[in-house]
Design an enzyme around this catalytic site. Structure first.
Site: not given
Ligand code: ARG
Length: 396
Positions: A15, A123, A173
């Protein structure tokens, strides 16, 4: 659109590579930043890739020790497990990455910052809240995966169009750092089935773990792990070591349903052998040292701290207040905890602290202090008075 100078938070993955190419297509100058928070990537290859894709300048920032000493240490002090399960790896690293990216943006006199977060995850909240806090809320943030709803197929198409190998469509991912490996996607999105064995990289399945148990001794000073098996060790090194040794014994897998900041539930799978080990040991040592009132109050502090971090509100003033409380509550959490890891399970086998208020003399039935019958019944009478009086008063 006017050409801009854009600082891109770059992982080297599909990405963010597509974003780099897109920004170049639009005529922008792109400066890429990769922050090392302990993900086991080839950072030199990421740099070469960034330049090959047209980055004007690339920064590799080593933040591993800072991540361990400033952030992971606080997560241990807070026994931080979001919704009792998730050691917060991704949530702990994002604000630090955003901070480094913001600094480059200021140093480089950039017009915008770009990142690869989706519109459905946590995120984006963690990145944007930090960037807005540090750069001002009118500073331009470009998030093409979110804003253009860029799919993985489209990203692969962009790479192919520019003559780069789009790679194979990855099933999961993954977000990895020193503290946690977060695994999403693939069959994991079906909460009724177990994740495939190929989802895991840091842990073996308990069935494949050695027959011999692993014994550990973790030393703490003021709530922070400082030694392993009697040998003084920096936190980053200890975490790396435990991820390997404990993971090899099948301990450290997590599978739960998680409530995201953005209003949806997701099924999440993690590997975090060191995090779960150190938090279990720390929590146990606290029980040896803190008073029952301190312990119960600390559960509130811990859960508020954990929620603030998960929710990306790193700059919320209450966070600093909670940090101060955690430092203060950990002032005497110094000592040693003995652990046994065996085929996917971890048990605490012993603990010792110079500040322990546990007394074998007091607890022993035969040799120790013993209240008189009068002392004990007098205490119970007064202690239970409120409850008995109220329950009588409420009888119909
Ligand atoms: N659910 C977790 C969080 O919000 C992990 C996020 C993982 N991100 C990813 N791009 N796989 O902190």
């Amino acid at each position: 659109m006017l050409a801009m100078r854009v600082v891109l938070s770059y992982s080297g993955g599909l990405d963010t590579s597509a974003i780099l190419l897109l920004l170049k297509e639009q005529g922008h100058q792109v400066i890429t930043v990769t922050v090392d928070v302990g993900q086991e990537d080839e950072l030199k290859d990421i740099e070469s890739k960034a330049y090959a894709m047209g980055a004007e300048k690339h920064y590799t920032i080593n933040a591993v020790d800072e991540f361990a000493s400033k952030i992971i240490s606080m997560a241990v002090k807070a026994n931080a497990l979001y919704e009792k399960k998730y050691p917060l790896g991704t949530a702990l690293a994002r604000p630090l990455i955003a901070e480094k990216v913001a600094k480059v943006a200021l140093d480089e006199g950039a017009d915008a910052v770009a990142h690869g977060c989706t519109g459905k995850g946590n995120d984006q909240v963690r990145f944007d809240a930090m960037l807005m806090g540090l750069l001002g809320d009118s500073f331009k943030i470009i998030a093409p995966v979110r804003d253009l709803k860029l799919t993985r197929e489209q990203s692969m198409g962009i790479l192919a169009k520019h003559g780069f190998d789009p790679g194979v469509h990855k099933k999961y991912s993954i977000d990895e750092n020193l503290w946690t490996r977060s695994i999403e996607g693939g069959e994991i999105d079906d909460p009724t089935v177990p994740p495939g064995e190929e989802a895991f990289q840091w842990t073996v399945s308990p069935e494949k773990a050695p027959d011999e148990p692993l014994f550990l001794e973790v030393g703490f000073e003021k709530g922070v792990p400082v030694s392993l098996n009697g040998v003084g060790m920096g936190l980053a090194d200890m975490v790396k070591e435990l991820n390997k040794t404990v993971g090899a014994h099948g301990y450290g897998r997590i599978d739960h349903i998680e409530n995201r900041v953005v209003g949806l539930k997701s099924r999440e799978v993690y590997e975090a052998p060191a995090a779960l080990t150190l938090i279990s040991a720390h929590e146990d040592l606290e029980k040896m040292v803190l008073t029952p009132r301190e312990l119960r109050f600390k559960q509130i502090v811990d859960s508020w701290w954990t929620d603030l971090v998960y929710n990306g509100l790193w700059l919320e003033p209450l966070k600093q207040t909670l940090d101060n409380a955690l430092d203060s509550l950990n002032e005497y959490v110094t000592g040693t905890v003995k652990l046994k890891v065996y085929k996917g399970s971890l048990t605490v086998q012993g603990r010792w602290s110079e500040y322990s208020s546990y007394s074998e003399k007091v607890i022993d039935y035969d040799k120790g202090w013993y209240p008189t019958g009068e002392e004990a019944t007098g205490f119970i009478k007064i202690y239970s008075l409120h409850s008995i009086a109220a329950s009588k008063a409420r009888k119909p």
